[in-house]
Design a protein around this motif. Structure first.
Motif, PDB file in Angstrom:
ATOM      1  N   LEU A  35       3.745  15.367 -19.896  1.00  0.00           N
ATOM      2  CA  LEU A  35       4.504  14.144 -19.638  1.00  0.00           C
ATOM      3  C   LEU A  35       4.180  13.682 -18.222  1.00  0.00           C
ATOM      4  CD1 LEU A  35       6.868  12.132 -20.278  1.00  0.00           C
ATOM      5  CD2 LEU A  35       8.383  13.849 -19.248  1.00  0.00           C
ATOM      6  N   ILE A  36       3.852  12.398 -18.064  1.00  0.00           N
ATOM      7  CA  ILE A  36       3.509  11.848 -16.752  1.00  0.00           C
ATOM      8  C   ILE A  36       4.455  10.704 -16.424  1.00  0.00           C
ATOM      9  CG2 ILE A  36       1.721  10.792 -15.319  1.00  0.00           C
ATOM     10  CD1 ILE A  36      -0.362  11.960 -17.221  1.00  0.00           C
ATOM     11  N   ILE A  37       5.032  10.766 -15.244  1.00  0.00           N
ATOM     12  CA  ILE A  37       5.821   9.645 -14.707  1.00  0.00           C
ATOM     13  C   ILE A  37       5.198   9.240 -13.383  1.00  0.00           C
ATOM     14  CG2 ILE A  37       8.037   8.926 -13.734  1.00  0.00           C
ATOM     15  CD1 ILE A  37       9.425  10.712 -15.742  1.00  0.00           C
ATOM     16  N   ILE A  38       4.906   7.969 -13.241  1.00  0.00           N
ATOM     17  CA  ILE A  38       4.420   7.428 -11.967  1.00  0.00           C
ATOM     18  C   ILE A  38       5.369   6.316 -11.538  1.00  0.00           C
ATOM     19  CG2 ILE A  38       2.587   6.132 -10.828  1.00  0.00           C
ATOM     20  CD1 ILE A  38       0.552   7.650 -12.313  1.00  0.00           C
ATOM     21  N   LEU A  39       5.822   6.410 -10.289  1.00  0.00           N
ATOM     22  CA  LEU A  39       6.715   5.369  -9.776  1.00  0.00           C
ATOM     23  C   LEU A  39       6.559   5.239  -8.270  1.00  0.00           C
ATOM     24  CD1 LEU A  39      10.426   6.610  -9.570  1.00  0.00           C
ATOM     25  CD2 LEU A  39       8.474   8.159  -9.673  1.00  0.00           C
ATOM     26  N   SER A  40       7.017   4.117  -7.761  1.00  0.00           N
ATOM     27  CA  SER A  40       7.091   3.931  -6.313  1.00  0.00           C
ATOM     28  C   SER A  40       8.547   3.986  -5.876  1.00  0.00           C
ATOM     29  CB  SER A  40       6.441   2.601  -5.903  1.00  0.00           C
ATOM     30  OG  SER A  40       6.874   1.521  -6.694  1.00  0.00           O
ATOM     31  N   ASP A  41       8.753   4.113  -4.576  1.00  0.00           N
ATOM     32  CA  ASP A  41      10.116   4.221  -4.049  1.00  0.00           C
ATOM     33  C   ASP A  41      10.674   2.886  -3.578  1.00  0.00           C
ATOM     34  OD1 ASP A  41       8.340   4.062  -1.926  1.00  0.00           O
ATOM     35  OD2 ASP A  41       9.331   5.601  -0.717  1.00  0.00           O
ATOM     36  N   HIS A  42       9.797   1.994  -3.176  1.00  0.00           N
ATOM     37  CA  HIS A  42      10.156   0.640  -2.719  1.00  0.00           C
ATOM     38  C   HIS A  42       8.860  -0.087  -2.425  1.00  0.00           C
ATOM     39  CE1 HIS A  42       9.170   2.051   1.308  1.00  0.00           C
ATOM     40  NE2 HIS A  42      10.044   3.023   1.165  1.00  0.00           N
ATOM     41  N   GLY A  43       8.950  -1.322  -2.016  1.00  0.00           N
ATOM     42  CA  GLY A  43       7.767  -2.089  -1.659  1.00  0.00           C
ATOM     43  C   GLY A  43       7.652  -2.295  -0.164  1.00  0.00           C
ATOM     44  N   HIS A  44       7.066  -3.439   0.220  1.00  0.00           N
ATOM     45  CA  HIS A  44       6.858  -3.736   1.631  1.00  0.00           C
ATOM     46  C   HIS A  44       6.686  -5.239   1.783  1.00  0.00           C
ATOM     47  CE1 HIS A  44       5.578  -2.159   5.653  1.00  0.00           C
ATOM     48  NE2 HIS A  44       5.229  -3.429   5.755  1.00  0.00           N
ATOM     49  N   ALA A  45       7.401  -5.828   2.721  1.00  0.00           N
ATOM     50  CA  ALA A  45       7.296  -7.269   2.952  1.00  0.00           C
ATOM     51  C   ALA A  45       6.049  -7.583   3.759  1.00  0.00           C
ATOM     52  CB  ALA A  45       8.535  -7.769   3.688  1.00  0.00           C
ATOM     53  N   LEU A  46       5.310  -8.598   3.300  1.00  0.00           N
ATOM     54  CA  LEU A  46       4.071  -9.011   3.958  1.00  0.00           C
ATOM     55  C   LEU A  46       4.102 -10.499   4.275  1.00  0.00           C
ATOM     56  CD1 LEU A  46       1.624  -6.995   1.682  1.00  0.00           C
ATOM     57  CD2 LEU A  46       2.221  -6.451   4.056  1.00  0.00           C
ATOM     58  N   GLY A  47       5.262 -10.959   4.736  1.00  0.00           N
ATOM     59  CA  GLY A  47       5.389 -12.337   5.191  1.00  0.00           C
ATOM     60  C   GLY A  47       5.901 -13.318   4.169  1.00  0.00           C
ATOM     61  N   GLU A  48       6.221 -12.873   2.941  1.00  0.00           N
ATOM     62  CA  GLU A  48       6.609 -13.807   1.884  1.00  0.00           C
ATOM     63  C   GLU A  48       7.869 -14.592   2.219  1.00  0.00           C
ATOM     64  OE1 GLU A  48       3.991 -10.713   0.231  1.00  0.00           O
ATOM     65  OE2 GLU A  48       5.828 -10.637   1.452  1.00  0.00           O
ATOM     66  N   HIS A  49       8.816 -13.982   2.883  1.00  0.00           N
ATOM     67  CA  HIS A  49      10.031 -14.678   3.324  1.00  0.00           C
ATOM     68  C   HIS A  49      10.099 -14.690   4.856  1.00  0.00           C
ATOM     69  CE1 HIS A  49      11.156 -13.960  -0.897  1.00  0.00           C
ATOM     70  NE2 HIS A  49      11.955 -14.991  -0.747  1.00  0.00           N
ATOM     71  N   ASN A  50       8.912 -14.821   5.449  1.00  0.00           N
ATOM     72  CA  ASN A  50       8.778 -14.822   6.914  1.00  0.00           C
ATOM     73  C   ASN A  50       9.252 -13.506   7.524  1.00  0.00           C
ATOM     74  OD1 ASN A  50       7.797 -17.555   6.904  1.00  0.00           O
ATOM     75  ND2 ASN A  50       9.918 -18.228   6.633  1.00  0.00           N
ATOM     76  N   ILE A  51       9.052 -12.416   6.774  1.00  0.00           N
ATOM     77  CA  ILE A  51       9.442 -11.080   7.197  1.00  0.00           C
ATOM     78  C   ILE A  51       8.280 -10.133   6.911  1.00  0.00           C
ATOM     79  CG2 ILE A  51      10.950  -9.106   6.669  1.00  0.00           C
ATOM     80  CD1 ILE A  51      12.460 -11.125   8.214  1.00  0.00           C
ATOM     81  N   VAL A  52       8.055  -9.181   7.824  1.00  0.00           N
ATOM     82  CA  VAL A  52       7.117  -8.091   7.559  1.00  0.00           C
ATOM     83  C   VAL A  52       7.842  -6.766   7.775  1.00  0.00           C
ATOM     84  CG1 VAL A  52       4.978  -9.329   8.064  1.00  0.00           C
ATOM     85  CG2 VAL A  52       6.244  -8.227   9.931  1.00  0.00           C
ATOM     86  N   GLY A  53       7.406  -5.767   7.044  1.00  0.00           N
ATOM     87  CA  GLY A  53       8.024  -4.451   7.150  1.00  0.00           C
ATOM     88  C   GLY A  53       9.080  -4.244   6.082  1.00  0.00           C
TER      89      GLY A  53
END
Length: 471
Positions: free
Chosen positions: A304-322
């Motif tokens: 059985l394989i589960i792949i997931l991420s924990d969160h993303g990352h802002a790259l300026g889409e709402h004038n925010i990074v990080g």
């Protein structure tokens, strides 16, 4: 870069010839792959047409793909506590900030002693248990992430890991780094100064060492592969960067100065996005090497394989990074979640259940027919593979430090945990969340805070005094 670990693979945890432990119904192996900071919208299987993620895409075609998956809490340690235990970290009650740590986020603390980890449960059922990670925050024994693992290998050197002295830093790399973030790069530059080939980068190290352990493992086994890339800094080999950008001669935005993106020109922001995308593709390539090893060992048919991420990352889409706590837009909250059944159940299908990080442990135990020591907060998602239904979730809520977030089929809401600074988006017509409707639909915002956030939290949310060092 180096590693530190405990235990060597040798004789089976359960002697050959012995029957299954009384609480186990399966000889199925389990592999959980955590990919830090991986944005859902940067994966081909989730609709991205230009970023190269062929191995994730291929695995998605063989998996049940959750389209509306979210972490139950952010950031790194909070999400992983839920993954390893099946219990929610949010709403962060009775939180005690660890002493001497350089992160101050509600819920950021060790796995509680009284919570059994998935590794402990499976080890008690005769599984050989293995853990490979470069996610530095888990290295401290007091954080309890190693509990239950026969083998745990910690690959040193990511980000601020005090692995090598500052005076060994790569001066040429520091010269190429954007001046605003050079201070944040000093330790990382020292840690990575000795790289000579792609195999020395972190994602290659994590997946290569995990592949080595696969070849020596005794079945049944449980393995967690926790890859910190594509977490910043983003400095992959040049061949990956060239896939997404060229002719750039400015300071490299290897890591963001978290917050407003107005310190970046449009050209610098394009470069930052290219570096992140390149890091995603590098991680995907080495994930592919790991999956090839599984195929060589004929493990797909009983794993059985589960792949997931924990969160993303802002790259300026709402004038925010990080990853600022107030920036709970899709670029930060939407995660990858793939569930591959060894018999192909659910392959190529999608599901819009609000799957989350705390569902991982109960899903694995449910699939294996193992009862947890006590009921977990998460749901067994494996029932979906047999056309069953987990407990209904008509909405979902999560927390990130002193901010909260909730959604249902119509709206996404987030605010401070006292209801102030509210934002509300009608995602039926505004999926990228550009038009805040909190002011003109206050009754909806109030309902989502009171009926979703506060009810899910069991009452008013805790507030903690910020120590001087973090103000």
């Amino acid at each position: 870069m180096g590693s530190a670990g405990a235990g060597l693979l040798g004789a089976s945890v359960v002697s050959s010839g012995c029957g299954l432990p009384p609480n186990r119904q399966s000889e199925t192996n389990v592999v959980v792959v955590i990919v830090d900071s991986l944005r859902k919208d940067h994966v081909g299987a989730y609709g991205n047409p230009w970023i190269e993620t062929p191995n994730l895409d291929s695995l998605a075609r063989e998996s049940l793909r959750f389209t509306d998956a979210y972490p139950e809490s952010l950031p790194t340690i909070c999400a992983r506590r839920a993954i390893h235990t099946g219990f929610r970290t949010w709403p962060f009650r009775d939180w005690h900030a660890p002493k001497g740590d350089d992160v101050w986020r509600y819920g950021w603390q060790p796995i509680p002693v009284g919570q059994a980890t998935l590794a402990e449960i499976l080890k008690g059922q005769g599984y050989q248990t293995m853990f490979v990670t470069d996610t530095l925050h888990q290295f401290k024994p007091s954080y309890n992430f190693h509990r239950g693992f026969d083998v745990f290998e910690f690959i040193r050197g990511q980000t601020r890991d005090a692995y090598r002295p500052h005076w060994t830093l790569d001066r040429e790399k520091m010269r190429r780094t954007m001046a605003k973030v050079r201070g944040a790069m000093r330790q990382y530059s020292a840690n990575t100064a000795g790289r000579r080939s792609e195999e020395d980068w972190f994602a290659p190290q994590v997946f290569t060492r995990s592949s080595d352990l696969l070849g020596a493992a005794t079945q049944p086994f449980f393995m967690v592969v926790d890859c910190y890339d594509p977490h910043e800094p983003w400095d992959p080999p040049q061949k990956y960067v060239d896939l997404y950008d060229d002719d750039y001669d400015g300071g490299e935005p290897y890591t963001p100065s978290e917050g407003p993106s107005d310190y970046l020109t449009q050209r610098q922001l394009k470069r930052m996005r290219a570096l992140y995308s390149a890091e995603v593709t590098m991680a995907d390539r080495w994930l592919g090497r790991f999956l090839e090893k599984m195929e060589d060992l004929n493990l797909f048919e009983n794993t059985l394989i589960i792949i997931l991420s924990d969160h993303g990352h802002a790259l300026g889409e709402h004038n925010i990074v990080g990853k600022p706590v107030q920036a709970l837009w899709p670029e930060l909250t939407d995660i990858v979640f793939l569930l591959r059944h060894p018999e192909g159940k659910g392959a190529g299908k999608t599901n819009d259940y609000y799957a989350s990080t705390h569902d991982v442990a109960p899903t694995i135990l449910g699939m294996l027919g193992i009862q947890p020591p006590e009921p977990m907060d998460g749901q067994d998602l494996s029932v979906i593979l047999d056309r069953g239904k987990p407990e209904s979730r008509d909405h979902f809520s999560l927390g990130y430090h002193n901010f909260v977030w909730a959604r249902d089929e119509a709206y996404v809401y987030f605010s401070r945990n006292d209801g102030t600074k509210a934002k509300l988006y009608d995602v039926r017509v505004d999926p990228k969340m550009r038009n805040n409707r909190a002011a003109d639909r206050p009754e909806v915002a109030k309902r989502m805070f009171e009926d979703y956030v506060l009810k899910d939290a069991g009452g008013p949310l805790p507030r903690y005094r910020t120590p001087p060092a973090f103000r």
